[in-house]
Design a protein around this motif. Structure first.
Motif, short mmCIF file in Angstrom:
data_model
loop_
_atom_site.label_atom_id
_atom_site.label_comp_id
_atom_site.label_asym_id
_atom_site.label_seq_id
_atom_site.Cartn_x
_atom_site.Cartn_y
_atom_site.Cartn_z
N LYS A 126 13.19 -1.30 -9.69
CA LYS A 126 14.37 -1.38 -10.56
C LYS A 126 14.05 -1.07 -12.02
CE LYS A 126 16.73 -4.71 -7.62
NZ LYS A 126 17.12 -6.10 -7.47
N ASN A 127 12.82 -1.36 -12.45
CA ASN A 127 12.44 -1.11 -13.85
C ASN A 127 12.00 0.33 -14.10
OD1 ASN A 127 9.88 -0.95 -12.74
ND2 ASN A 127 9.06 -2.73 -13.81
N GLY A 128 12.12 1.21 -13.09
CA GLY A 128 11.76 2.62 -13.24
C GLY A 128 10.35 2.96 -12.82
N GLN A 129 9.51 1.96 -12.56
CA GLN A 129 8.16 2.22 -12.10
C GLN A 129 8.18 2.62 -10.63
OE1 GLN A 129 6.28 -1.58 -13.30
NE2 GLN A 129 4.83 -0.27 -14.40
N ILE A 130 7.04 3.16 -10.19
CA ILE A 130 6.89 3.58 -8.80
C ILE A 130 5.68 2.88 -8.19
CG2 ILE A 130 6.33 5.52 -7.28
CD1 ILE A 130 7.80 7.34 -9.19
N LEU A 131 5.88 2.33 -7.00
CA LEU A 131 4.80 1.79 -6.19
C LEU A 131 4.51 2.85 -5.14
CD1 LEU A 131 3.17 -0.88 -5.85
CD2 LEU A 131 4.85 -1.51 -4.11
N PHE A 132 3.23 3.16 -4.91
CA PHE A 132 2.92 4.25 -3.99
C PHE A 132 1.52 4.10 -3.38
CE2 PHE A 132 1.33 5.52 -8.08
CZ PHE A 132 0.20 6.28 -7.84
N LEU A 133 1.28 4.86 -2.34
CA LEU A 133 -0.04 4.96 -1.72
C LEU A 133 -0.77 6.18 -2.28
CD1 LEU A 133 0.71 4.35 2.07
CD2 LEU A 133 -0.34 2.76 0.45
N HIS A 134 -2.06 6.00 -2.49
CA HIS A 134 -2.92 7.10 -2.93
C HIS A 134 -4.12 7.15 -2.00
CE1 HIS A 134 -5.08 9.87 -5.44
NE2 HIS A 134 -6.07 9.01 -5.60
N ARG A 135 -4.30 8.28 -1.36
CA ARG A 135 -5.41 8.46 -0.42
C ARG A 135 -6.70 8.72 -1.19
NH1 ARG A 135 -5.57 11.79 5.05
NH2 ARG A 135 -7.81 12.04 5.25
N ILE A 136 -7.76 8.01 -0.82
CA ILE A 136 -9.08 8.23 -1.39
C ILE A 136 -10.04 8.52 -0.24
CG2 ILE A 136 -8.70 6.93 -3.51
CD1 ILE A 136 -10.02 4.51 -2.20
N ASN A 138 -12.53 7.02 1.05
CA ASN A 138 -12.91 5.92 1.93
C ASN A 138 -11.78 4.93 2.17
OD1 ASN A 138 -12.90 4.91 -0.64
ND2 ASN A 138 -14.70 3.62 -0.38
N GLY A 139 -10.54 5.40 2.10
CA GLY A 139 -9.40 4.51 2.37
C GLY A 139 -8.16 4.87 1.57
N TRP A 140 -7.46 3.84 1.17
CA TRP A 140 -6.21 3.99 0.45
C TRP A 140 -6.17 3.02 -0.73
CZ3 TRP A 140 -2.60 7.62 1.81
CH2 TRP A 140 -2.73 8.20 3.07
N GLN A 141 -5.37 3.38 -1.72
CA GLN A 141 -5.07 2.47 -2.81
C GLN A 141 -3.56 2.30 -2.87
OE1 GLN A 141 -6.77 4.77 -6.03
NE2 GLN A 141 -8.64 3.54 -6.02
N ILE A 142 -3.13 1.10 -3.16
CA ILE A 142 -1.72 0.88 -3.51
C ILE A 142 -1.71 0.83 -5.03
CG2 ILE A 142 0.26 -0.65 -3.39
CD1 ILE A 142 -0.68 -1.52 -0.62
N LYS A 143 -0.91 1.73 -5.63
CA LYS A 143 -0.90 1.88 -7.07
C LYS A 143 0.52 1.70 -7.63
CE LYS A 143 -3.92 4.77 -8.89
NZ LYS A 143 -4.57 6.03 -9.33
N VAL A 153 -4.38 0.69 -10.15
CA VAL A 153 -4.67 0.28 -8.79
C VAL A 153 -4.33 -1.20 -8.64
CG1 VAL A 153 -6.47 0.00 -7.05
CG2 VAL A 153 -6.51 2.00 -8.56
N LEU A 154 -3.49 -1.52 -7.68
CA LEU A 154 -3.18 -2.91 -7.38
C LEU A 154 -4.15 -3.47 -6.35
CD1 LEU A 154 0.72 -2.80 -7.22
CD2 LEU A 154 -0.75 -3.36 -9.17
N ILE A 155 -4.49 -2.63 -5.35
CA ILE A 155 -5.43 -3.03 -4.31
C ILE A 155 -6.01 -1.78 -3.65
CG2 ILE A 155 -3.64 -3.20 -2.53
CD1 ILE A 155 -5.22 -5.60 -1.36
N SER A 156 -7.28 -1.86 -3.27
CA SER A 156 -7.92 -0.79 -2.50
C SER A 156 -8.13 -1.29 -1.08
CB SER A 156 -9.28 -0.42 -3.11
OG SER A 156 -9.10 0.19 -4.36
N LEU A 157 -7.81 -0.45 -0.12
CA LEU A 157 -7.91 -0.79 1.29
C LEU A 157 -8.90 0.15 1.94
CD1 LEU A 157 -4.07 -1.11 1.74
CD2 LEU A 157 -5.70 -2.99 1.56
N PRO A 158 -10.13 -0.34 2.24
CA PRO A 158 -11.16 0.54 2.78
C PRO A 158 -10.91 0.91 4.24
CG PRO A 158 -11.96 -1.71 2.68
CD PRO A 158 -10.59 -1.71 2.05
#
Length: 172
Positions: A126-136, A138-143, A153-158
């Protein structure tokens, strides 16, 4: 019709009112096989992807039109995919190769984020920001980030990103 055997068949758009009156045909567009036109959140515009040139070139046009099909214009031609509208109905996200862009009607596209080339599973807050997945590698990041700016980066998922893709939900 079978879009894979007849890829040039047109997609018909209808206006269906909730008052029970007769649905009416409002136009047609020719889309890339298996891709449907997408209306903006306020239903004032339509984006669709159309094959351009020889199939082996995998070139597509990202086209924007009024719901009736009028004012149909090509926004970009490349090896691209449409990813979705922003809630404001003027901006949209698309990928070209491994890069993710923020497009806007009448304006050149910019990278969605200054520090991240690709974004998947985009969810607008709602505030205009975007939550998304980013592939790395050795896993994924939620950014989280503001379009056109940097992301954090909010969390890295190996794990092997070829074998899993995380899922998340937003609760505001």
């Amino acid at each position: 019709s079978d879009l894979l055997s007849s890829p040039d068949q047109k997609t018909t758009r209808y206006e269906i009112l909730t008052d029970g009156s007769q649905a009416k045909k409002i136009g047609t567009v020719t889309t890339a096989p298996l891709l449907a036109p997408e209306f903006s959140p306020d239903a004032s515009r339509l984006i669709y992807v159309k094959v351009h040139g020889a199939a082996e070139d995998n070139q597509r046009e990202l086209r924007i039109a009024d719901p009736s099909g009028a004012n149909d214009t090509v926004y970009r031609t490349a090896q691209l995919d449409f990813n979705g509208w922003a809630p404001d109905s003027t901006r949209f996200v698309y990928t070209e190769g491994s890069d993710t862009f923020l497009g806007q009607i009448g304006v050149d596209a910019v990278r969605l984020f200054t520090d991240t080339r690709s974004a998947t599973a985009i969810d607008w807050l709602k505030n205009g920001q975007i939550l998304f997945l980013h592939r790395i590698s050795n896993g994924w990041q939620i950014k989280l980030g503001m379009p056109g700016g940097a992301s954090e980066v909010l969390i890295s998922l190996p794990g092997d990103p070829d074998n899993f893709m995380p899922n998340f939900a937003v609760k505001e």
